[in-house]
Design a protein around this motif. Sequence first.
Motif, PDB file in Angstrom:
ATOM      1  N   GLU A  38      -5.091   4.377  -6.314  1.00 60.31           N
ATOM      2  CA  GLU A  38      -6.111   4.888  -5.398  1.00 60.31           C
ATOM      3  C   GLU A  38      -6.317   6.380  -5.634  1.00 60.31           C
ATOM      4  O   GLU A  38      -5.567   7.007  -6.365  1.00 60.31           O
ATOM      5  CB  GLU A  38      -5.755   4.580  -3.935  1.00 60.31           C
ATOM      6  CG  GLU A  38      -4.424   5.115  -3.489  1.00 60.31           C
ATOM      7  CD  GLU A  38      -4.111   4.824  -2.020  1.00 60.31           C
ATOM      8  OE1 GLU A  38      -4.782   4.012  -1.376  1.00 60.31           O
ATOM      9  OE2 GLU A  38      -3.154   5.446  -1.529  1.00 60.31           O
ATOM     10  N   ASP A  97       0.836  -1.205   0.000  1.00 65.26           N
ATOM     11  CA  ASP A  97       0.000   0.000   0.000  1.00 65.26           C
ATOM     12  C   ASP A  97       0.873   1.258   0.000  1.00 65.26           C
ATOM     13  O   ASP A  97       2.031   1.217   0.411  1.00 65.26           O
ATOM     14  CB  ASP A  97      -0.857  -0.019   1.278  1.00 65.26           C
ATOM     15  CG  ASP A  97      -2.142   0.765   1.139  1.00 65.26           C
ATOM     16  OD1 ASP A  97      -2.333   1.442   0.111  1.00 65.26           O
ATOM     17  OD2 ASP A  97      -2.966   0.701   2.075  1.00 65.26           O
ATOM     18  N   ASP A  98       0.313   2.364  -0.452  1.00 68.76           N
ATOM     19  CA  ASP A  98       0.994   3.669  -0.408  1.00 68.76           C
ATOM     20  C   ASP A  98       2.348   3.625  -1.112  1.00 68.76           C
ATOM     21  O   ASP A  98       3.301   4.299  -0.698  1.00 68.76           O
ATOM     22  CB  ASP A  98       1.201   4.148   1.048  1.00 68.76           C
ATOM     23  CG  ASP A  98      -0.127   4.337   1.774  1.00 68.76           C
ATOM     24  OD1 ASP A  98      -1.178   4.286   1.108  1.00 68.76           O
ATOM     25  OD2 ASP A  98      -0.104   4.515   2.996  1.00 68.76           O
TER      26      ASP A  98
HETATM   27 CA    CA Z   1      -3.225   3.788   0.394  1.00 73.21          CA
END
Ligand code: CA
Length: 265
Positions: free
Chosen positions: A231, A174-175
């Motif tokens: 995202e 993630d990220d």
């Molecule tokens: Ca994220």
Amino acid sequence: DRGRGRWHLFSSQDTSREQLNDRILWKEEIAQALREERFELYFQPIIHLATGAPCHFEALLRMRGKEGGMVFPDRFIPIAEKTGLIQNIDHWVLDQAIETLARNPGMRIAINLSANAMDDPTILSLLKQRIQRHRIAPERLSFEITESVAIDSLSSATRLMRSIQDLGCRFALDDFGSGYASYAYLRQLPVDDIKIDGAFIRDLPNNREDRIFVKAITDMAHGMDKRVIAEFVENTDILTILEEIGVDCAQGYFFSRPARLEDLR
Ligand code: CA
Ligand code: C2E
Ligand code: CA
């Protein structure tokens, strides 16, 4: 405040009294919310761009405050991490996600794991037990950990990822891009999906460097047989660029805000 006849050493590094009081109040509030079942999973669809269908849903945690207002995870997760309550939260989320999978055949869910989970020996046995009890196909469950957590605890994160993948579940980083974004880490971490940090997505139409970065990451990930998820997809301009670049999946307010499952259908 503590009365006469005492002495106390302070240093500028100490957490301030105010911060401590705040933390104590929130710790009690979180513990109480766990007991009173005031936590709830919201879900946000992640859309497969080639088909327009949701490939899975990310579970995002919400807490109802005592007065009924909604509390967002950025408020309570950091405190839960500092006070040890995060383990209860991770387990609760895992439990709920698997029960939701059991009630909704065909659905796939991704859950977020905290930094604490990297060193939590019980999470793996809990996962095994719940998967067996509910007879869930493990590939329906995916785990997200942030790039910074994965790199800060590289060896334990790698170990946990491997064991979870051995059970048949998926793993997403993630990220991605918010910290190191390095090929060396990507090569070592056994991840199936890369979620590019929203900070590189939201300005895509106006920022040529971001487009070059997202394109490079996507080509690199595809070369390594990994899927790319974007995202913070908030409008069609962003979506069009992502389709041109060849990103696999997208998530954001353009498709849907996180919501209760019953409100998403
Ligand atoms: Ca994220
Ligand atoms: P995250 O995993 O990066 O989740 C994405 C965040 O972006 C979510 O915020 C989501 O509601 C929000 N978002 C989604 N689409 C858009 C968009 O188009 N534009 C914008 N501006 N934002 C969008 P949320 O739900 O407040 O969660 C914040 C963070 O809290 C998450 O970031 C995650 O790190 C953490 N978190 C959430 N649920 C859990 C959980 O169950 N366990 C743990 N350990 N952490 C959680
Ligand atoms: Ca996430």
